[in-house]
Structure formats: structure tokens, C-alpha cells
Design a protein around this motif. Structure first.
Motif, PDB file in Angstrom:
ATOM      1  N   ILE A  22       0.883  -1.097  -0.022  1.00 54.55           N
ATOM      2  CA  ILE A  22      -0.140   0.183   0.033  1.00 54.55           C
ATOM      3  C   ILE A  22       0.761   1.125  -0.237  1.00 54.55           C
ATOM      4  CG2 ILE A  22      -1.622   1.342   1.179  1.00 54.55           C
ATOM      5  CD1 ILE A  22      -2.924  -1.326   2.246  1.00 54.55           C
ATOM      6  N   LEU A  23       1.919   1.183   0.870  1.00 56.72           N
ATOM      7  CA  LEU A  23       2.808   2.496   0.935  1.00 56.72           C
ATOM      8  C   LEU A  23       3.549   2.647  -0.375  1.00 56.72           C
ATOM      9  CD1 LEU A  23       3.268   4.776   2.800  1.00 56.72           C
ATOM     10  CD2 LEU A  23       5.261   3.226   3.653  1.00 56.72           C
ATOM     11  N   THR A  24       4.034   1.552  -1.098  1.00 55.75           N
ATOM     12  CA  THR A  24       4.580   1.525  -2.485  1.00 55.75           C
ATOM     13  C   THR A  24       3.595   2.241  -3.203  1.00 55.75           C
ATOM     14  OG1 THR A  24       6.042  -0.232  -2.053  1.00 55.75           O
ATOM     15  CG2 THR A  24       5.548   0.408  -4.086  1.00 55.75           C
ATOM     16  N   ARG A  25       2.362   1.872  -3.343  1.00 56.79           N
ATOM     17  CA  ARG A  25       1.478   2.398  -4.196  1.00 56.79           C
ATOM     18  C   ARG A  25       1.182   3.917  -4.162  1.00 56.79           C
ATOM     19  NH1 ARG A  25      -3.078  -2.429  -4.395  1.00 56.79           N
ATOM     20  NH2 ARG A  25      -1.600  -3.908  -5.698  1.00 56.79           N
ATOM     21  N   ILE A  26       0.938   4.093  -2.682  1.00 56.61           N
ATOM     22  CA  ILE A  26       0.743   5.568  -2.512  1.00 56.61           C
ATOM     23  C   ILE A  26       1.957   6.358  -2.911  1.00 56.61           C
ATOM     24  CG2 ILE A  26       0.628   7.146  -0.545  1.00 56.61           C
ATOM     25  CD1 ILE A  26      -0.748   5.172   0.883  1.00 56.61           C
ATOM     26  N   PHE A  27       3.027   6.075  -2.799  1.00 54.18           N
ATOM     27  CA  PHE A  27       4.316   6.773  -3.164  1.00 54.18           C
ATOM     28  C   PHE A  27       4.238   7.100  -4.506  1.00 54.18           C
ATOM     29  CE2 PHE A  27       6.918   5.754   0.807  1.00 54.18           C
ATOM     30  CZ  PHE A  27       6.039   6.615   1.517  1.00 54.18           C
ATOM     31  N   LEU A  28       4.260   5.657  -5.219  1.00 56.51           N
ATOM     32  CA  LEU A  28       4.158   5.728  -6.859  1.00 56.51           C
ATOM     33  C   LEU A  28       2.892   6.570  -7.306  1.00 56.51           C
ATOM     34  CD1 LEU A  28       5.632   4.656  -9.378  1.00 56.51           C
ATOM     35  CD2 LEU A  28       4.134   2.688  -8.852  1.00 56.51           C
ATOM     36  N   ALA A  29       1.771   6.478  -6.712  1.00 55.80           N
ATOM     37  CA  ALA A  29       1.009   7.349  -7.455  1.00 55.80           C
ATOM     38  C   ALA A  29       1.200   8.941  -7.087  1.00 55.80           C
ATOM     39  CB  ALA A  29      -0.649   6.838  -6.822  1.00 55.80           C
ATOM     40  N   THR A  30       1.497   8.932  -6.070  1.00 62.94           N
ATOM     41  CA  THR A  30       1.777  10.567  -5.617  1.00 62.94           C
ATOM     42  C   THR A  30       2.909  11.077  -6.449  1.00 62.94           C
ATOM     43  OG1 THR A  30       0.962  10.027  -3.211  1.00 62.94           O
ATOM     44  CG2 THR A  30       2.316  12.004  -3.714  1.00 62.94           C
ATOM     45  N   ALA A  31       4.027  10.229  -6.734  1.00 62.59           N
ATOM     46  CA  ALA A  31       5.143  10.833  -7.615  1.00 62.59           C
ATOM     47  C   ALA A  31       4.437  11.202  -9.103  1.00 62.59           C
ATOM     48  CB  ALA A  31       6.106   9.571  -7.601  1.00 62.59           C
ATOM     49  N   ALA A  32       3.721  10.328  -9.577  1.00 61.04           N
ATOM     50  CA  ALA A  32       3.079  10.633 -10.813  1.00 61.04           C
ATOM     51  C   ALA A  32       2.470  11.671 -10.802  1.00 61.04           C
ATOM     52  CB  ALA A  32       2.258   9.240 -11.443  1.00 61.04           C
ATOM     53  N   VAL A  33       1.299  11.794  -9.923  1.00 64.45           N
ATOM     54  CA  VAL A  33       0.749  13.142  -9.566  1.00 64.45           C
ATOM     55  C   VAL A  33       1.366  14.234  -9.664  1.00 64.45           C
ATOM     56  CG1 VAL A  33      -1.271  14.267  -8.445  1.00 64.45           C
ATOM     57  CG2 VAL A  33      -1.613  12.039  -8.837  1.00 64.45           C
ATOM     58  N   PHE A  34       2.257  14.228  -8.659  1.00 66.31           N
ATOM     59  CA  PHE A  34       3.097  15.558  -8.410  1.00 66.31           C
ATOM     60  C   PHE A  34       3.983  15.725  -9.948  1.00 66.31           C
ATOM     61  CE2 PHE A  34       4.011  15.450  -3.558  1.00 66.31           C
ATOM     62  CZ  PHE A  34       2.742  15.847  -3.430  1.00 66.31           C
TER      63      PHE A  34
END
Length: 130
Positions: free
Chosen positions: A5-17
Motif C-alpha cells: 500500500i505504501l509503495t502504491r501511495i508513493f508511486l501514485a503521488t510521484a506520478a501526480v506530482f
């Protein structure tokens, strides 16, 4: 929170940012160029540039997070620090450039401190690899 879940959060947030950084840079170059002073435009562009740098750093954290279980705590702190830093540092620069409310510049360094914490944690994580 599970590592997946944390990996997904970081990956998705990186993409959005990262995506928002491109949008912000383009917006500044086209729509804001005639509306802002040169100084305000430079401030906005600094926010977009640092947002992209830290989107890439967060992407690195997401990709490395599960490769070194012994370093996950440091990667997690780095990831959250990059997220907080982006919101506070870049967000305050965007707001400062668009509103000219001077006190917003006083909170920008807090975002910078979060960035530094993130980079230190990333360095410690690198030395914790086994």
C-alpha cells in the motif's frame, strides 16, 4: 500500513506530482507570463522545478521500498518527507507568486527542511542495504 500500500501511495503521488509539475510549468510559461511580474514568475517556476525533482525522488523511493526490507523505515520517512516538502515548499511558492502575500515565504523553508530530511533518510537507507 502494508508495504504494498505504501509503495502504491508513493508511486501514485510521484506520478501526480510529476504531472502537475509539467502542467504548472506550462501554465506559468503561457497563461501567467503576461499576468505575473518576472520575480513572481521565477518564484512559481522554482516551485514547479522543485516539485518535479521531488516527484522523481519519490518515484525512486517507491521503486526501492520493497527491495531492501531492512531499510523500509528510512524509505518510508523519506517518502513522507518528500510529500510534505512538496506540499509546503512548492505550495507556498505557488501561493506566494499568485497572491503576493509575503508571510507565505516564511513557511517555504519548512518545506525545504522536509526535503533535507527526505534526502538524509534516503542516504541512510542506502547505507542500510544488506
Amino acid at each position: 500500513m502494508s508495504s504494498l500500500i505504501l509503495t502504491r501511495i508513493f508511486l501514485a503521488t510521484a506520478a501526480v506530482f510529476g504531472g502537475l509539475s509539467v502542467v504548472g510549468g506550462a501554465f506559468a510559461s503561457h497563461a501567467l507570463k503576461e499576468r505575473l511580474t518576472d520575480r513572481a514568475l521565477a518564484i512559481f517556476e522554482t516551485g514547479a522545478r522543485y516539485q518535479m525533482y521531488h516527484a522523481l525522488a519519490l518515484l525512486l523511493v517507491a521503486l526501492l521500498f520493497n527491495r531492501a526490507p531492512e531499510s523500509q523505515t528510512f524509505f518510508a520517512v523519506a517518502g513522507w518527507a518528500f510529500i510534505a516538502g512538496t506540499i509546503v515548499f512548492s505550495g507556498s511558492l505557488y501561493a506566494l507568486s499568485l497572491t503576493d502575500i509575503k508571510w507565505l515565504g516564511a513557511i517555504t523553508p519548512l518545506g525545504g527542511v522536509a526535503f533535507i530530511v527526505g534526502w538524509i533518510c534516503l542516504a541512510v537507507a542506502a547505507f542500510s542495504f544488506k
